[in-house]
Design a protein around this motif. Sequence first.
Motif, PDB file in Angstrom:
ATOM      1  N   GLY A   1      34.222  16.032 -15.589  1.00  0.00           N
ATOM      2  CA  GLY A   1      35.202  16.356 -16.839  1.00  0.00           C
ATOM      3  C   GLY A   1      34.461  17.289 -17.937  1.00  0.00           C
ATOM      4  O   GLY A   1      35.079  17.409 -19.072  1.00  0.00           O
ATOM      5  N   VAL A   2      33.554  18.012 -17.616  1.00  0.00           N
ATOM      6  CA  VAL A   2      32.737  18.909 -18.431  1.00  0.00           C
ATOM      7  C   VAL A   2      32.656  20.310 -17.927  1.00  0.00           C
ATOM      8  O   VAL A   2      32.275  20.244 -16.753  1.00  0.00           O
ATOM      9  CB  VAL A   2      31.356  18.371 -19.026  1.00  0.00           C
ATOM     10  N   PRO A   3      33.277  21.261 -18.568  1.00  0.00           N
ATOM     11  CA  PRO A   3      32.855  22.737 -17.904  1.00  0.00           C
ATOM     12  C   PRO A   3      31.666  23.045 -17.492  1.00  0.00           C
ATOM     13  O   PRO A   3      30.678  22.716 -18.279  1.00  0.00           O
ATOM     14  CB  PRO A   3      33.511  23.635 -18.992  1.00  0.00           C
ATOM     15  N   MET A   4      31.571  23.587 -16.405  1.00  0.00           N
ATOM     16  CA  MET A   4      30.188  23.959 -15.845  1.00  0.00           C
ATOM     17  C   MET A   4      29.239  24.592 -17.003  1.00  0.00           C
ATOM     18  O   MET A   4      28.278  24.619 -16.986  1.00  0.00           O
ATOM     19  CB  MET A   4      30.497  24.999 -14.376  1.00  0.00           C
ATOM     20  N   LEU A   5      29.885  25.663 -17.561  1.00  0.00           N
ATOM     21  CA  LEU A   5      29.426  26.498 -18.621  1.00  0.00           C
ATOM     22  C   LEU A   5      28.738  25.463 -19.599  1.00  0.00           C
ATOM     23  O   LEU A   5      27.552  25.816 -20.107  1.00  0.00           O
ATOM     24  CB  LEU A   5      30.494  27.476 -19.122  1.00  0.00           C
ATOM     25  N   VAL A   6      29.266  24.530 -20.067  1.00  0.00           N
ATOM     26  CA  VAL A   6      28.941  23.501 -21.045  1.00  0.00           C
ATOM     27  C   VAL A   6      27.725  22.975 -20.678  1.00  0.00           C
ATOM     28  O   VAL A   6      26.557  22.675 -21.426  1.00  0.00           O
ATOM     29  CB  VAL A   6      29.896  22.540 -21.482  1.00  0.00           C
ATOM     30  N   HIS A   7      27.679  22.509 -19.219  1.00  0.00           N
ATOM     31  CA  HIS A   7      26.593  21.779 -18.813  1.00  0.00           C
ATOM     32  C   HIS A   7      25.357  22.842 -18.769  1.00  0.00           C
ATOM     33  O   HIS A   7      24.108  22.453 -19.348  1.00  0.00           O
ATOM     34  CB  HIS A   7      26.673  21.568 -17.305  1.00  0.00           C
ATOM     35  N   ALA A   8      25.514  24.106 -18.401  1.00  0.00           N
ATOM     36  CA  ALA A   8      24.366  25.222 -18.307  1.00  0.00           C
ATOM     37  C   ALA A   8      23.947  25.438 -19.802  1.00  0.00           C
ATOM     38  O   ALA A   8      22.840  25.330 -20.106  1.00  0.00           O
ATOM     39  CB  ALA A   8      24.786  26.393 -17.845  1.00  0.00           C
ATOM     40  N   VAL A   9      24.648  25.642 -20.740  1.00  0.00           N
ATOM     41  CA  VAL A   9      24.504  26.284 -22.123  1.00  0.00           C
ATOM     42  C   VAL A   9      23.674  24.601 -22.589  1.00  0.00           C
ATOM     43  O   VAL A   9      22.710  25.001 -23.165  1.00  0.00           O
ATOM     44  CB  VAL A   9      25.574  26.383 -22.778  1.00  0.00           C
ATOM     45  N   ARG A  10      23.979  23.778 -22.287  1.00  0.00           N
ATOM     46  CA  ARG A  10      23.263  22.508 -23.051  1.00  0.00           C
ATOM     47  C   ARG A  10      21.928  22.374 -22.491  1.00  0.00           C
ATOM     48  O   ARG A  10      20.978  21.996 -22.970  1.00  0.00           O
ATOM     49  CB  ARG A  10      24.194  21.048 -22.276  1.00  0.00           C
TER      50      ARG A  10
END
Length: 237
Positions: A33-42
Amino acid sequence: MSEPVRVAAVVPAAGRGERLGPGLPKALRELSGVPMLVHAVRALSQARRVSLVVVAAPPDDVAEVQSLLDVHLTGPAELLVVPGGRTRQDSVRIALQALPDDVSVVLVHDAARPLVPSELVDAVAAAVCAGSPAVVPCLPLADTVKRADAAGRVVETLRRDELRAIQTPQGFRREVLVRAHAAPTAGPVTDDAGMVEALGVPVLLIAGDDEAFKVTRPLDLVLAEAVLARRRAAGVR
Ligand code: CTP
Ligand code: MG
């Protein structure tokens, strides 16, 4: 380098994800449910040494990426979003141009490696801060690699114990990476360290992490969801 260093992470995220199949640009595809980019930037912004993250977004989605990051990320790391380019190399170069003057160490991390552990990010940054001009994480190969010709015949079998699979983040002294991106390249470029090697700068290998795998093909999405489920079960995030 003994003076205090500011470390920034550059995130090429402007690819379409052709190999993943039809759908949103890869960086915007969701995992749990969370964009891949958000996981990476987090993961990058949770690394202790990273104080700025510059994302090269799909050019049509800059505003959307900016608001996604605003919604999902709260933390001390500063965020910048720039429109990416036609190739990965272009996207990294555009992001480099957006760095403030006080950044002296740059990590380049694929948005397509969303589950990278923050510990690996810090390990790469630490090795550059300790004096290596270029640092890349790697793993031994599972498969044997053969060189092939255009007719589909084997030309050569490479010695597997001499080969390494390379991951990101790759870390560099800023000046080295900028110089590499200003130099002409021969043939296709798939990572930044390759361009730095072409300058004759030594590149240090450190141990990578299985969870820093790249989401490239559909089955990688299944693996990524399984890793996230395992983290949830272990009470991580
Ligand atoms: N990338 C980029 N700008 C481009 C092309 C790629 O910033 N013009 C980024 C991708 O978003 C990705 C990283 O480079 O985070 C690694 O590239 P890859 O895994 O090849 O992603 P895609 O190019 O999106 O996928 P594909 O090659 O299957 O289209
Ligand atoms: Mg690609």
